[in-house]
Design a protein around this motif. Structure first.
Motif, PDB file in Angstrom:
ATOM      1  N   GLN A 131       0.844  -1.200   0.000  1.00  0.00           N
ATOM      2  CA  GLN A 131       0.000   0.000   0.000  1.00  0.00           C
ATOM      3  C   GLN A 131       0.875   1.244   0.000  1.00  0.00           C
ATOM      4  OE1 GLN A 131      -2.912  -0.223   3.148  1.00  0.00           O
ATOM      5  NE2 GLN A 131      -3.478  -2.323   2.648  1.00  0.00           N
ATOM      6  N   PRO A 135      -4.199   7.710  -2.761  1.00  0.00           N
ATOM      7  CA  PRO A 135      -5.406   7.951  -3.559  1.00  0.00           C
ATOM      8  C   PRO A 135      -5.235   9.235  -4.388  1.00  0.00           C
ATOM      9  CG  PRO A 135      -5.982   7.372  -1.312  1.00  0.00           C
ATOM     10  CD  PRO A 135      -4.496   7.579  -1.324  1.00  0.00           C
ATOM     11  N   ASP A 137      -7.028  11.919  -5.083  1.00  0.00           N
ATOM     12  CA  ASP A 137      -7.380  13.212  -4.503  1.00  0.00           C
ATOM     13  C   ASP A 137      -6.386  13.628  -3.420  1.00  0.00           C
ATOM     14  OD1 ASP A 137      -8.258  11.059  -2.968  1.00  0.00           O
ATOM     15  OD2 ASP A 137      -9.860  12.224  -2.027  1.00  0.00           O
ATOM     16  N   TYR A 139      -3.239  12.591  -3.242  1.00  0.00           N
ATOM     17  CA  TYR A 139      -1.998  12.906  -3.947  1.00  0.00           C
ATOM     18  C   TYR A 139      -2.019  14.343  -4.491  1.00  0.00           C
ATOM     19  CZ  TYR A 139       1.374  13.032  -7.784  1.00  0.00           C
ATOM     20  OH  TYR A 139       2.379  13.400  -8.636  1.00  0.00           O
TER      21      TYR A 139
END
Length: 222
Positions: A131, A135, A137, A139
């Motif tokens: 992981q 995500p 947004d 980032y």
């Protein structure tokens, strides 16, 4: 059910339960080890090389970035998520294409709680090797606040440590143990039944009972 088939079936199930017991016991021991011990690593060391023997880390020698990216999804005044880059404690300038350990928190409600967590100088966190992608947004929001950061070289960790759930492993250990006992009982029961001599059926009537009744002369009586 045929007794030989029952023995073979019990043997197979017993072997399967033994494998499950061994795997579950190993997983439980590994989980307990991970809970009891944490690998202490500096921010600079973590950016240079990931530890491979443990996902429970205690991050040290760091300094927080200047800007926090946080989210209040339900608009209740408490943070739901917060992202903060951490840099090595001895770093003085950033330059171009800098990178950091990006920590995301889901258990701090405001900046005061976050500062209290960071003031401990050692931060419990979890490193998930699969992981390492933010995500889109999040980032974008981080890239807006840290314009020259090279996100491809950043390490993403989760703040705090949640011990793994061992209930499933404990249930598998107990269930496999009981399964081995049950299979052993069934196998021994059927094996004894095969080896012991079978009792001969008792004859209540003599074989000659059905013969016709005769007198001394050998003639049948009517």
């Amino acid at each position: 059910m045929d007794r030989k088939f029952a023995i073979l079936l019990s043997l197979g199930l017993g072997i399967l339960c033994a494998f499950v017991h061994r795997f579950a016991t190993g997983s439980l021991d590994e989980s307990n080890s991970e809970v009891s011990q944490a690998t202490t690593v500096s921010c600079r060391q973590l950016l240079k090389e990931w530890p491979r023997d443990n996902f429970h880390l205690r991050l040290a020698d760091y300094q927080p970035g200047a800007r926090i990216v946080h989210y209040d999804r339900d608009q209740d005044g408490s943070w739901d998520l917060a992202y903060l880059p951490l840099f090595p404690a001895d770093l003085t300038t950033l330059g171009n294409n800098y990178y950091a350990v990006i920590v995301h928190f889901d258990d701090v409600k405001n900046e005061a709680e976050l500062n209290e967590r960071l003031a401990a100088k050692e931060l419990d966190c979890q490193l998930w090797y699969t992981q390492q992608k933010l995500p889109p947004d999040i980032y974008s929001d981080l890239a807006r606040e840290y314009r020259l950061m090279d996100f491809s070289r950043c390490v993403i960790v989760q703040g705090g440590f949640n011990p793994p759930n061992t209930k499933i492993a404990k249930g598998a250990v107990l269930g496999s143990y009981l399964g081995m006992i049950a299979c052993g009982i069934v196998m021994v029961w059927n094996l004894v039944a095969i080896l012991l001599p079978k009792p001969r059926p008792h004859k209540f009537f003599d074989e000659d009972d059905d013969a016709p009744v005769t007198n001394r002369a050998g003639l049948p009586d009517f």
